[in-house]
Design a protein around this motif. Structure first.
Motif, PDB file in Angstrom:
ATOM      1  N   LEU A  91       0.824  -1.203   0.000  1.00  0.00           N
ATOM      2  CA  LEU A  91       0.000   0.000   0.000  1.00  0.00           C
ATOM      3  C   LEU A  91       0.861   1.256   0.000  1.00  0.00           C
ATOM      4  O   LEU A  91       0.534   2.245  -0.679  1.00  0.00           O
ATOM      5  CB  LEU A  91      -0.919  -0.009   1.225  1.00  0.00           C
ATOM      6  N   MET A 139       2.058   1.962  -3.459  1.00  0.00           N
ATOM      7  CA  MET A 139       0.963   2.426  -4.304  1.00  0.00           C
ATOM      8  C   MET A 139       0.588   3.867  -4.000  1.00  0.00           C
ATOM      9  O   MET A 139       0.347   4.670  -4.906  1.00  0.00           O
ATOM     10  CB  MET A 139      -0.245   1.496  -4.133  1.00  0.00           C
ATOM     11  N   GLY A 142      -1.283  -3.988  -7.659  1.00  0.00           N
ATOM     12  CA  GLY A 142      -2.164  -4.431  -6.576  1.00  0.00           C
ATOM     13  C   GLY A 142      -2.855  -5.738  -6.896  1.00  0.00           C
ATOM     14  O   GLY A 142      -2.980  -6.620  -6.036  1.00  0.00           O
ATOM     15  N   ALA A 169      -7.492  -1.661  -2.755  1.00  0.00           N
ATOM     16  CA  ALA A 169      -6.310  -0.811  -2.608  1.00  0.00           C
ATOM     17  C   ALA A 169      -6.061   0.065  -3.836  1.00  0.00           C
ATOM     18  O   ALA A 169      -5.988   1.304  -3.712  1.00  0.00           O
ATOM     19  CB  ALA A 169      -5.084  -1.669  -2.281  1.00  0.00           C
ATOM     20  N   PRO A 170      -5.930  -0.492  -5.048  1.00  0.00           N
ATOM     21  CA  PRO A 170      -5.686   0.377  -6.203  1.00  0.00           C
ATOM     22  C   PRO A 170      -6.864   1.286  -6.546  1.00  0.00           C
ATOM     23  O   PRO A 170      -6.665   2.455  -6.895  1.00  0.00           O
ATOM     24  CB  PRO A 170      -5.384  -0.605  -7.345  1.00  0.00           C
TER      25      PRO A 170
END
Length: 208
Positions: free
Chosen positions: A13, A16, A47, A60-61
């Motif tokens: 994370l 990203m 991700g 997440a993405p």
């Protein structure tokens, strides 16, 4: 029972979010020579591949994309906290597909990452510009909506080729950075690997 800190997911994370911050700098004009070379395609592939839990792989993405969109609209584009802009569903649908492409990658190799990056860029181009055409988007050469026929669709795709090129460049550049960085980190920090990967290494050592 107290849950242990998930260093792998947190590290993924963090990478990203860092890439997402670049997107904000890009939108601000601070790094205008790289305008439109967005990291979001690479983030979605990254991700999708590394998060084993399906909900994390998508959340997440897409979450990074949502947050960066909110800040970009608020401070650089619309000057308002707008999320559901024109073409929202087409754009997010294309990124959800990129997550799926990332999950379909079996192993991280130069060839597999490049193939995924190219496929993701083409998918984004085909999906989002189909949405532009269906929504009677404006032809920048005439100032009029695209004609609602095959010629209009072809012209819509043709005029969007520069954006396809930028998306592809962003996918390749940030794909190399994200995938390369995490692969190197996993080699140095076994705690970042999936448990089955550590078990496999231990088995190989015992056999030797």
């Amino acid at each position: 029972m107290k849950r242990s800190f998930d260093i792998r997911s947190s590290s993924l994370l963090l990478l990203m979010v860092t890439a997402g911050l670049y997107r904000l700098l890009n939108a601000s004009g601070t790094i205008s020579p790289l305008l439109n070379m967005t990291p979001v395609g690479a983030i979605a592939l990254f991700g999708g591949h590394y998060f084993r839990d399906r909900w994390k792989a998508f959340a997440a993405p897409i979450g990074v994309l949502l947050l960066s969109d909110l800040f970009m609209n608020a401070f650089f584009y619309l000057h308002s906290w707008v999320l559901f802009y024109d073409g929202f569903l087409w754009t997010y649908g294309s990124f959800a597909l990129m997550v799926v492409l990332g999950r379909l990658m079996e192993r991280v190799r130069v060839r597999s990452v490049v193939t995924a990056c190219v496929t993701a860029a083409l998918a984004h181009w085909l999906i989002t510009d189909l949405g532009v055409w269906l929504a009677h988007g404006t032809d920048i050469t005439t100032g009029m909506p695209y004609s609602f026929d095959f010629a209009g669709l072809v012209k819509c795709y043709t005029l969007a080729i520069p954006y396809l090129e930028h998306m592809l460049a962003g996918n390749l550049i940030f794909g190399a950075i994200l995938f390369g960085s995490f692969e190197l980190l996993q080699r140095r920090l076994p705690a970042l690997r999936l448990q089955q990967e550590n078990d496999l290494d231990a088995t190989i050592i015992m056999q030797e």
